[in-house]
Design a protein around this motif. Structure first.
Motif, mmCIF file in Angstrom:
data_model
loop_
_atom_site.group_PDB
_atom_site.id
_atom_site.type_symbol
_atom_site.label_atom_id
_atom_site.label_comp_id
_atom_site.label_asym_id
_atom_site.label_seq_id
_atom_site.Cartn_x
_atom_site.Cartn_y
_atom_site.Cartn_z
ATOM 1 N N PRO A 40 0.815 -1.230 0.000
ATOM 2 C CA PRO A 40 0.000 0.000 0.000
ATOM 3 C C PRO A 40 0.842 1.270 0.000
ATOM 4 O O PRO A 40 0.498 2.252 -0.677
ATOM 5 C CB PRO A 40 -0.829 -0.134 1.287
ATOM 6 N N SER A 41 1.930 1.280 0.736
ATOM 7 C CA SER A 41 2.785 2.468 0.770
ATOM 8 C C SER A 41 3.511 2.664 -0.556
ATOM 9 O O SER A 41 3.697 3.797 -1.007
ATOM 10 C CB SER A 41 3.805 2.356 1.903
ATOM 11 N N ALA A 42 3.936 1.562 -1.172
ATOM 12 C CA ALA A 42 4.591 1.661 -2.476
ATOM 13 C C ALA A 42 3.625 2.243 -3.510
ATOM 14 O O ALA A 42 3.991 3.125 -4.303
ATOM 15 C CB ALA A 42 5.083 0.283 -2.923
ATOM 16 N N VAL A 43 2.397 1.767 -3.497
ATOM 17 C CA VAL A 43 1.380 2.306 -4.416
ATOM 18 C C VAL A 43 1.124 3.778 -4.109
ATOM 19 O O VAL A 43 0.982 4.606 -5.025
ATOM 20 C CB VAL A 43 0.079 1.486 -4.315
ATOM 21 N N ALA A 44 1.071 4.122 -2.833
ATOM 22 C CA ALA A 44 0.825 5.518 -2.436
ATOM 23 C C ALA A 44 1.885 6.442 -3.008
ATOM 24 O O ALA A 44 1.579 7.523 -3.534
ATOM 25 C CB ALA A 44 0.781 5.633 -0.913
ATOM 26 N N MET A 45 3.158 6.043 -2.927
ATOM 27 C CA MET A 45 4.215 6.909 -3.453
ATOM 28 C C MET A 45 4.215 6.952 -4.979
ATOM 29 O O MET A 45 4.557 7.977 -5.581
ATOM 30 C CB MET A 45 5.580 6.441 -2.939
ATOM 31 N N ALA A 46 3.818 5.860 -5.615
ATOM 32 C CA ALA A 46 3.677 5.890 -7.070
ATOM 33 C C ALA A 46 2.586 6.881 -7.473
ATOM 34 O O ALA A 46 2.734 7.623 -8.455
ATOM 35 C CB ALA A 46 3.356 4.492 -7.596
ATOM 36 N N VAL A 47 1.502 6.918 -6.719
ATOM 37 C CA VAL A 47 0.428 7.878 -6.992
ATOM 38 C C VAL A 47 0.912 9.304 -6.730
ATOM 39 O O VAL A 47 0.544 10.235 -7.453
ATOM 40 C CB VAL A 47 -0.819 7.553 -6.146
ATOM 41 N N VAL A 48 1.736 9.483 -5.701
ATOM 42 C CA VAL A 48 2.312 10.802 -5.429
ATOM 43 C C VAL A 48 3.089 11.309 -6.640
ATOM 44 O O VAL A 48 3.012 12.491 -7.004
ATOM 45 C CB VAL A 48 3.213 10.757 -4.177
ATOM 46 N N VAL A 49 3.837 10.433 -7.289
ATOM 47 C CA VAL A 49 4.597 10.813 -8.487
ATOM 48 C C VAL A 49 3.644 11.255 -9.598
ATOM 49 O O VAL A 49 3.879 12.263 -10.281
ATOM 50 C CB VAL A 49 5.481 9.636 -8.948
ATOM 51 N N LEU A 61 0.584 12.461 -9.220
ATOM 52 C CA LEU A 61 -0.032 13.726 -8.828
ATOM 53 C C LEU A 61 0.939 14.892 -8.964
ATOM 54 O O LEU A 61 0.540 16.013 -9.294
ATOM 55 C CB LEU A 61 -0.546 13.629 -7.390
ATOM 56 N N SER A 62 2.219 14.636 -8.721
ATOM 57 C CA SER A 62 3.207 15.713 -8.866
ATOM 58 C C SER A 62 3.286 16.174 -10.318
ATOM 59 O O SER A 62 3.398 17.374 -10.608
ATOM 60 C CB SER A 62 4.586 15.249 -8.368
ATOM 61 N N ALA A 63 3.204 15.219 -11.252
ATOM 62 C CA ALA A 63 3.200 15.576 -12.675
ATOM 63 C C ALA A 63 1.938 16.356 -13.032
ATOM 64 O O ALA A 63 1.984 17.323 -13.804
ATOM 65 C CB ALA A 63 3.310 14.326 -13.532
ATOM 66 N N LEU A 64 0.811 15.959 -12.475
ATOM 67 C CA LEU A 64 -0.441 16.653 -12.754
ATOM 68 C C LEU A 64 -0.417 18.078 -12.191
ATOM 69 O O LEU A 64 -1.011 18.999 -12.778
ATOM 70 C CB LEU A 64 -1.620 15.874 -12.163
ATOM 71 N N MET A 65 0.272 18.272 -11.070
ATOM 72 C CA MET A 65 0.401 19.622 -10.535
ATOM 73 C C MET A 65 1.271 20.483 -11.451
ATOM 74 O O MET A 65 0.973 21.664 -11.665
ATOM 75 C CB MET A 65 0.963 19.585 -9.110
ATOM 76 N N ALA A 66 2.333 19.901 -11.982
ATOM 77 C CA ALA A 66 3.155 20.644 -12.946
ATOM 78 C C ALA A 66 2.316 21.044 -14.157
ATOM 79 O O ALA A 66 2.430 22.160 -14.672
ATOM 80 C CB ALA A 66 4.354 19.800 -13.374
ATOM 81 N N ARG A 67 1.470 20.147 -14.602
ATOM 82 C CA ARG A 67 0.589 20.454 -15.730
ATOM 83 C C ARG A 67 -0.368 21.602 -15.392
ATOM 84 O O ARG A 67 -0.580 22.503 -16.195
ATOM 85 C CB ARG A 67 -0.193 19.208 -16.091
ATOM 86 N N GLU A 68 -0.945 21.600 -14.194
ATOM 87 C CA GLU A 68 -1.864 22.670 -13.802
ATOM 88 C C GLU A 68 -1.160 24.024 -13.756
ATOM 89 O O GLU A 68 -1.789 25.061 -13.935
ATOM 90 C CB GLU A 68 -2.484 22.365 -12.431
#
Length: 492
Positions: free
Chosen positions: A87-96, A98-105
């Motif tokens: 679960p934590s590994a998946v969480a950090m993959a999702v963080v990556v 979301l970080s790209a999506l924030m750059a896009r915004e």
């Protein structure tokens, strides 16, 4: 034509570089899974597993979500470290992602999105949070998700987004109450940013507040009924980390917890959010970060508390670099960012052997990883003491020791007075003998105690359990019911 194009760029963010985004997230996930079964469980994970076997709406030191996740992982694959850490590994993959999506915004195209993911995904704090199940791992995901939802809502001026923010906040509050500070800081940031201040009057924002509170109520009720133990623990953390030296350490760790090179990027991003007119709607998140740092610096918080507020700053910095630099320069910058984080990975991932890690400088960088080593040796020592003494139960000083004895298996029941374990006792009756683990000397509530062994993790690693005493005691000084209040204690 020019005016139309400018309007389009303002209103419609660039496309998401999905092939790169999915590749980066998958690569991080693969690395984390590959190392997930090395060493052993962390002491906190052992506690979450125990708490998951005693599910409640709250515990003295956290709400229910992380223990629930630990419980589900153990039900699906009992005894599996891969399942526990997934679960934590998946969480950090999702963080990556979301970080790209924030750059896009923030207007970033492919180069900015990739640079953001490299800086975020190779950070030492990211890989450590992705390697073990902790409230911080799940909390970081929620902080980043909330930051992205707030950014999306403000950038696009779509107030209905506050309902999503509220739902995320409510779930986050069932993992760790720390997210309340993020929410408060965001409100302050919006109030300090005139162009988005109207959102504070939006009924959708108040609807989001209602959703968050509704989801938080079960834990609030539990805390109220049990005397607000988390406030006691918060005071304990303040006493431990409030000294001047710890405050200087807070600043130092804040700058290096991703990597020193990445710190330069997010500091640049923070400045851009304050100075760039086109980013004015995102400025509230910059104010929020400043408020959070000030609050935690003054109240004795820890540097990792603000980890989830940093990726949006990294994204802002990466967007600025991508605007100025050539593709070749961006590739070089990405390589520097990646290497500056990866060189410290052995302190966060079990890349080295246990013995090599114990003899390296990495153990000084991250003492937490040392708390994943030596549990089988401790359990074997206690098991031998139980067998030779005929003890009917074991009592430990901390939840890590108790959790390890339960995880690896002991032939007698295990009890502890530490935090949540206090509610799962006392033992029945008043008999003995019993094995006492982790106490340097015999406590006043036990009689006839004698040291029979010392814990040796076998790799000469100076962690919390190394050299700890294992004692055999004749009996409690009364019934277990009468002495249990002396056994119980709260500490972080």
């Amino acid at each position: 034509m020019v005016a139309t194009d400018v309007g389009r760029r303002r209103d419609a963010p660039p496309p998401v570089a999905w092939p790169w985004v999915l590749c980066a997230a998958s690569l991080l996930l693969a690395v984390l899974v590959a190392f997930s079964a090395r060493y052993g469980p962390h002491r906190d994970e052992l506690y979450f597993l125990a708490a998951g076997r005693h599910l409640a709406w709250g515990y003295p030191d956290q709400p229910v979500l992380t223990p629930l996740i630990a419980h589900l992982a153990d039900v699906v694959a009992p005894g599996s470290l891969v399942a526990l850490h997934l679960p934590s590994a998946v969480a950090m993959a999702v963080v990556v992602v979301l970080s790209a999506l924030m750059a896009r915004e923030l207007g970033g195209r492919t180069g900015a999105q990739v640079l953001t993911m490299v800086a975020t995904g190779t950070g030492v704090v990211t890989v450590f949070a992705g390697h073990l199940l902790s409230t911080t791992s799940i909390d970081t995901l929620f902080w980043v998700a909330i930051s992205y939802a707030v950014l999306w809502t403000l950038q696009r001026d779509r107030p209905r987004g506050w309902l999503v923010v509220g739902a995320l906040a409510g779930l986050a509050l069932e993992d760790k109450n720390l997210v309340a500070f993020l929410l408060g800081a965001i409100v302050v940031g919006i109030a300090l940013t005139p162009s988005v201040r109207h959102h504070l009057r939006s009924p959708w924002a108040w609807g989001g507040v209602a959703v968050a509170l509704a989801l938080w109520v079960p834990n609030l009720v539990w805390q109220a009924l049990n005397g607000w133990p988390q406030l006691t623990l918060a005071a304990d953390i303040h006493d431990e980390y409030g000294a001047l030296g710890e405050r200087l350490t807070f600043v130092a760790l804040l700058l290096v917890q991703f990597s020193p090179a990445t710190a330069a990027v997010w500091v640049y991003g923070l400045v851009r959010l304050f100075r760039r007119p086109s980013l004015v709607r995102a400025r509230a998140l910059a104010w929020a970060f400043v408020v959070l740092v000030a609050v935690f610096l003054l109240t004795g918080g820890k540097a990792y508390y603000v980890v989830g507020a940093v990726p949006v700053l990294i994204a802002a910095g990466a967007c600025g670099l991508a605007e100025r630099a050539s593709r070749r320069w961006l590739v070089a910058a990405g390589a520097v960012l990646a290497l500056s984080g990866m060189v410290v990975w052995p302190s966060a991932l079990p890349i080295l052997s246990e013995r090599a890690f114990g003899q390296s400088l990495y153990v000084d960088i991250n003492q937490d990883q040392a708390e994943m080593i030596g549990w089988p040796a401790l359990v074997a020592t206690v098991r031998s003491a139980v067998s030779s003494s005929g003890a009917t139960l074991a009592v430990t000083r901390n939840y890590g020791e108790a959790g390890a004895l339960e995880w690896y298996g002991l032939d007698v029941p295990v009890y502890s007075g530490h935090n949540g374990y206090a509610a799962w006792g006392p033992p029945p009756g008043s008999g003995g003998p019993f094995v006492l683990v982790g106490y340097d000397s015999a406590p006043s509530w036990a009689v006839g105690c004698r040291v029979v062994a010392r814990v040796d993790n076998g790799v000469d690693l100076d962690n919390e359990e190394q050299g700890g005493a294992v004692q055999v005691c004749d009996a409690p000084a009364g019934t277990w019911q009468s002495v249990w209040s002396e056994v119980t204690h709260l500490s972080a």
